[in-house]
Design a protein around this motif. Sequence first.
Motif, PDB file in Angstrom:
ATOM      1  N   LEU A   1     -10.352  78.638  17.352  1.00 23.56           N
ATOM      2  CA  LEU A   1     -10.214  77.331  16.709  1.00 23.56           C
ATOM      3  C   LEU A   1      -9.603  76.276  17.635  1.00 23.56           C
ATOM      4  CD1 LEU A   1      -9.046  78.155  13.072  1.00 23.56           C
ATOM      5  CD2 LEU A   1     -11.324  77.605  13.898  1.00 23.56           C
ATOM      6  N   GLY A   2      -9.578  76.556  18.920  1.00 19.03           N
ATOM      7  CA  GLY A   2      -9.047  75.569  19.851  1.00 19.03           C
ATOM      8  C   GLY A   2      -9.793  74.258  19.833  1.00 19.03           C
ATOM      9  N   PHE A   3     -11.073  74.297  19.447  1.00 18.84           N
ATOM     10  CA  PHE A   3     -11.881  73.073  19.408  1.00 18.84           C
ATOM     11  C   PHE A   3     -11.329  72.064  18.401  1.00 18.84           C
ATOM     12  CE2 PHE A   3     -13.529  75.496  15.872  1.00 18.84           C
ATOM     13  CZ  PHE A   3     -13.826  74.538  14.919  1.00 18.84           C
ATOM     14  N   MET A   4     -10.484  72.512  17.452  1.00 17.06           N
ATOM     15  CA  MET A   4      -9.933  71.591  16.461  1.00 17.06           C
ATOM     16  C   MET A   4      -9.132  70.477  17.109  1.00 17.06           C
ATOM     17  SD  MET A   4      -8.675  74.160  13.428  1.00 17.06           S
ATOM     18  CE  MET A   4      -7.822  72.817  12.608  1.00 17.06           C
ATOM     19  N   ALA A   5      -8.630  70.733  18.318  1.00 13.64           N
ATOM     20  CA  ALA A   5      -7.870  69.694  19.013  1.00 13.64           C
ATOM     21  C   ALA A   5      -8.711  68.462  19.259  1.00 13.64           C
ATOM     22  CB  ALA A   5      -7.352  70.240  20.355  1.00 13.64           C
ATOM     23  N   ASP A   6     -10.025  68.643  19.388  1.00 16.32           N
ATOM     24  CA  ASP A   6     -10.905  67.520  19.674  1.00 16.32           C
ATOM     25  C   ASP A   6     -11.102  66.616  18.466  1.00 16.32           C
ATOM     26  OD1 ASP A   6     -11.281  68.484  22.253  1.00 16.32           O
ATOM     27  OD2 ASP A   6     -12.950  69.759  21.632  1.00 16.32           O
ATOM     28  N   PHE A   7     -10.700  67.066  17.271  1.00 18.69           N
ATOM     29  CA  PHE A   7     -10.944  66.280  16.067  1.00 18.69           C
ATOM     30  C   PHE A   7      -9.852  65.259  15.791  1.00 18.69           C
ATOM     31  CE2 PHE A   7     -14.060  69.510  15.393  1.00 18.69           C
ATOM     32  CZ  PHE A   7     -15.056  68.870  14.682  1.00 18.69           C
ATOM     33  N   LEU A   8      -8.750  65.292  16.543  1.00 18.69           N
ATOM     34  CA  LEU A   8      -7.756  64.236  16.434  1.00 18.69           C
ATOM     35  C   LEU A   8      -8.026  63.281  17.589  1.00 18.69           C
ATOM     36  CD1 LEU A   8      -5.370  63.499  14.622  1.00 18.69           C
ATOM     37  CD2 LEU A   8      -3.864  64.539  16.294  1.00 18.69           C
ATOM     38  N   SER A   9      -8.708  62.184  17.278  1.00 17.05           N
ATOM     39  CA  SER A   9      -9.189  61.297  18.327  1.00 17.05           C
ATOM     40  C   SER A   9      -8.032  60.691  19.110  1.00 17.05           C
ATOM     41  CB  SER A   9     -10.040  60.172  17.717  1.00 17.05           C
ATOM     42  OG  SER A   9      -9.229  59.273  17.001  1.00 17.05           O
ATOM     43  N   ARG A  10      -8.318  60.306  20.346  1.00 14.40           N
ATOM     44  CA  ARG A  10      -7.304  59.672  21.191  1.00 14.40           C
ATOM     45  C   ARG A  10      -6.786  58.388  20.541  1.00 14.40           C
ATOM     46  NH1 ARG A  10      -3.128  60.131  24.428  1.00 14.40           N
ATOM     47  NH2 ARG A  10      -2.860  58.321  25.766  1.00 14.40           N
ATOM     48  N   THR A  11      -7.676  57.649  19.896  1.00  9.86           N
ATOM     49  CA  THR A  11      -7.283  56.408  19.226  1.00  9.86           C
ATOM     50  C   THR A  11      -6.248  56.686  18.140  1.00  9.86           C
ATOM     51  OG1 THR A  11      -9.458  55.450  19.621  1.00  9.86           O
ATOM     52  CG2 THR A  11      -8.133  54.462  17.880  1.00  9.86           C
ATOM     53  N   VAL A  12      -6.539  57.658  17.281  1.00 16.60           N
ATOM     54  CA  VAL A  12      -5.632  57.989  16.190  1.00 16.60           C
ATOM     55  C   VAL A  12      -4.326  58.572  16.742  1.00 16.60           C
ATOM     56  CG1 VAL A  12      -5.318  59.501  14.197  1.00 16.60           C
ATOM     57  CG2 VAL A  12      -7.472  58.287  14.502  1.00 16.60           C
ATOM     58  N   LEU A  13      -4.417  59.372  17.811  1.00 19.46           N
ATOM     59  CA  LEU A  13      -3.211  59.967  18.389  1.00 19.46           C
ATOM     60  C   LEU A  13      -2.291  58.889  18.959  1.00 19.46           C
ATOM     61  CD1 LEU A  13      -1.858  62.681  18.908  1.00 19.46           C
ATOM     62  CD2 LEU A  13      -2.966  62.737  21.150  1.00 19.46           C
ATOM     63  N   VAL A  14      -2.868  57.872  19.621  1.00 21.87           N
ATOM     64  CA  VAL A  14      -2.055  56.761  20.134  1.00 21.87           C
ATOM     65  C   VAL A  14      -1.343  56.054  18.984  1.00 21.87           C
ATOM     66  CG1 VAL A  14      -2.184  54.457  21.175  1.00 21.87           C
ATOM     67  CG2 VAL A  14      -3.366  56.366  22.247  1.00 21.87           C
ATOM     68  N   GLY A  15      -2.085  55.788  17.898  1.00 19.01           N
ATOM     69  CA  GLY A  15      -1.474  55.150  16.746  1.00 19.01           C
ATOM     70  C   GLY A  15      -0.399  56.009  16.106  1.00 19.01           C
ATOM     71  N   PHE A  16      -0.667  57.309  15.979  1.00 22.68           N
ATOM     72  CA  PHE A  16       0.293  58.223  15.370  1.00 22.68           C
ATOM     73  C   PHE A  16       1.585  58.279  16.171  1.00 22.68           C
ATOM     74  CE2 PHE A  16       2.010  62.584  15.376  1.00 22.68           C
ATOM     75  CZ  PHE A  16       2.474  62.629  14.067  1.00 22.68           C
ATOM     76  N   LEU A  17       1.474  58.477  17.487  1.00 23.51           N
ATOM     77  CA  LEU A  17       2.665  58.576  18.327  1.00 23.51           C
ATOM     78  C   LEU A  17       3.419  57.251  18.390  1.00 23.51           C
ATOM     79  CD1 LEU A  17       1.356  60.835  21.241  1.00 23.51           C
ATOM     80  CD2 LEU A  17       2.817  61.475  19.324  1.00 23.51           C
ATOM     81  N   THR A  18       2.706  56.133  18.332  1.00 28.08           N
ATOM     82  CA  THR A  18       3.369  54.832  18.290  1.00 28.08           C
ATOM     83  C   THR A  18       4.176  54.688  17.005  1.00 28.08           C
ATOM     84  OG1 THR A  18       1.687  53.760  19.669  1.00 28.08           O
ATOM     85  CG2 THR A  18       2.981  52.333  18.228  1.00 28.08           C
ATOM     86  N   GLY A  19       3.588  55.103  15.887  1.00 26.62           N
ATOM     87  CA  GLY A  19       4.328  55.077  14.630  1.00 26.62           C
ATOM     88  C   GLY A  19       5.552  55.973  14.665  1.00 26.62           C
ATOM     89  N   VAL A  20       5.394  57.173  15.252  1.00 26.64           N
ATOM     90  CA  VAL A  20       6.530  58.085  15.405  1.00 26.64           C
ATOM     91  C   VAL A  20       7.614  57.433  16.253  1.00 26.64           C
ATOM     92  CG1 VAL A  20       7.296  60.270  16.405  1.00 26.64           C
ATOM     93  CG2 VAL A  20       5.194  60.189  15.075  1.00 26.64           C
ATOM     94  N   GLY A  21       7.208  56.757  17.334  1.00 22.89           N
ATOM     95  CA  GLY A  21       8.179  56.086  18.201  1.00 22.89           C
ATOM     96  C   GLY A  21       8.980  55.033  17.467  1.00 22.89           C
ATOM     97  N   ILE A  22       8.299  54.236  16.638  1.00 23.69           N
ATOM     98  CA  ILE A  22       9.005  53.209  15.860  1.00 23.69           C
ATOM     99  C   ILE A  22       9.981  53.862  14.891  1.00 23.69           C
ATOM    100  CG2 ILE A  22       8.693  51.364  14.167  1.00 23.69           C
ATOM    101  CD1 ILE A  22       5.978  50.792  15.504  1.00 23.69           C
ATOM    102  N   GLN A  23       9.523  54.933  14.213  1.00 22.57           N
ATOM    103  CA  GLN A  23      10.396  55.637  13.275  1.00 22.57           C
ATOM    104  C   GLN A  23      11.623  56.209  13.984  1.00 22.57           C
ATOM    105  OE1 GLN A  23      10.700  55.650  10.087  1.00 22.57           O
ATOM    106  NE2 GLN A  23       9.324  57.133   9.171  1.00 22.57           N
ATOM    107  N   VAL A  24      11.400  56.846  15.137  1.00 27.44           N
ATOM    108  CA  VAL A  24      12.498  57.475  15.878  1.00 27.44           C
ATOM    109  C   VAL A  24      13.503  56.422  16.340  1.00 27.44           C
ATOM    110  CG1 VAL A  24      13.028  58.646  18.062  1.00 27.44           C
ATOM    111  CG2 VAL A  24      11.216  59.527  16.579  1.00 27.44           C
ATOM    112  N   ALA A  25      12.999  55.297  16.874  1.00 26.71           N
ATOM    113  CA  ALA A  25      13.895  54.240  17.351  1.00 26.71           C
ATOM    114  C   ALA A  25      14.707  53.646  16.204  1.00 26.71           C
ATOM    115  CB  ALA A  25      13.079  53.153  18.050  1.00 26.71           C
ATOM    116  N   LEU A  26      14.067  53.414  15.063  1.00 31.45           N
ATOM    117  CA  LEU A  26      14.777  52.864  13.911  1.00 31.45           C
ATOM    118  C   LEU A  26      15.838  53.833  13.403  1.00 31.45           C
ATOM    119  CD1 LEU A  26      11.872  51.179  11.892  1.00 31.45           C
ATOM    120  CD2 LEU A  26      13.697  50.040  13.164  1.00 31.45           C
TER     121      LEU A  26
END
Length: 574
Positions: free
Chosen positions: A129-154
């Motif tokens: 099931l390693g191929f599942m990694a390909d289903f989280l697009s780079r675009t969504v991952l950038v947005g997700f990690l950016t949201g996490v960054g804002i949450q962590v900083a706050l």
Amino acid sequence: MMSGRNFTGWLKSHILAAVLPIDRKRLPAEIIAGITLAALAIPEVMGYTKIAGTPVVTGLYTLLIPAVLFALLGSSRHLVVGADSATAAILASGVAAMAATGSADYVALAGLIAIVVGLLLVAASAIGLGFMADFLSRTVLVGFLTGVGIQVALRALSDLLGFDAPHRGTLMMIRLASQRTFDINFAAIAMAIAVIVVITGGKLMENRTGRAIPAAMLAVIGAIAASWLFDLGSHMPVVGTVPGGVPQFSIPQISLSFALIWQLLPTALAMVVVVLAQSTATARAYADRYGERLDETQDLRALGIANIGAGLSGTFIVNGSPTKTEMVDAAGGRSQLSLLCAALVVLLTLLFLTRPLSYLPEAVLSAVVFLIGLKLIDIDGLREIHRRRRPEFWVAIVTAGVVVAFGVEQGIVFAILFSLVVHTRHGYRPTNLLIVREDSGRWRGKPLDSGAEAAPGLIIYRFNHSMYYANAERMKSEILQLARQARPPLRWLCLDASAVDDVDYTATRTLREISEELAATNVRLAFAQDVDDINEKTRGQLRGLFPDAAFFNSLDDVLAHCLRKSSEPGRPKN
């Protein structure tokens, strides 16, 4: 009996693939890279414990047993495994309501989740099931990690302001903040600002000189010295007693039940997705950079075992870290020997230096966490997405907004669903083309609205996706519209199947309907360029559905056949 050479080969392929062979000339560089990683990562993983809600020592534990297990069992020579801000935030979001933050039960739940994640990763590697990694697009991952960054900083800011913020999202944080009084410790804020200035200044010097500067480690050492000399513990909260020695191996001390595992499973699954996406992407990037072999199944299994080791050694989930991997690479490390050296430094710290850590002001960790959060906010990535693909930029922004507003766990669920929607949309609305031959003899695609005919009475329509229930009606609509609007009128419509690797039941029925409607207007349907070696099933489906249809191996064959038929009197019979 296995010979020495065979045993070495077995070690290289199964256990020490990322360590062997050891280049003696590079040994000093690997050791220096390991020491550099420890100097930079120790303050960072201690900061992650504030995100995760676990005792400070558990951050050091993530760089010990789990890191060693991955270094010995993985295939990637570069991927560094340790604590990670995204998975730490998911952990806090999932466990905060189940036990008091930092309590024994909380740590036990964190260890249990690490074991569950490890078992899921091992199972995923076993069934491919390693191929599942390909289903989280780079675009969504950038947005997700950016949201996490804002949450962590706050959250780091809320800690400095004396407000115990929840892990469930900014909306709840704002609502609770409006109902509470902040307990501001100006001495702690001054300490945090000083640490931020030192780390930021070190980063600027690092960018100028090109050399790794352990500014975070220097800031931590300076803060510990100041706290000891001036008794800062009487003016601000400090870390307090940090257990020394190696972690004790044991099953998390908590009452196990199916109901508990079921309650933790959504959090564990969210972590698995992040581990898959982040670790795989990082390992691939460095393997490509150095032209090295990568066995993703082996790495997935090693990550699973590393997390099981984390849970059994009293710490929380570990993940492949892009920042730590880049630290080692920039310092000259080219194998997992660097990670083993870093683990040795961490072991020495646990054995001999835990007493000084007890003087560390908590404001220092809040400052480190604040900078970690800012680092996760990927402004450059968002700008690049905005420049190249405006619709995907809004996908990233919406994903970040969900994480910030509602929480990390909800954000990862949204990110997964959004990635699947984006993937489905690409298949639902493929960019199909009309194929024509230029004067040079080269075939070229043109947009559908051009109505371009490959020859008078012949349109070659290329469908650029698998044919399935979601896009079958779109295909029918496009083909019939082309047939109605064709000038001169059509005699042949050829479906170029070179990009089609599957045809489901709904699509086969739709193709039959297309053929019948075309036949009613004396237009014959043909097929071309179905790829034999990857498409045997599709070819069989099409030939079984249209036993009398014309099938051609190349577009040149289609053109030659239609030109020959057009010179004959009358129209072709269906």
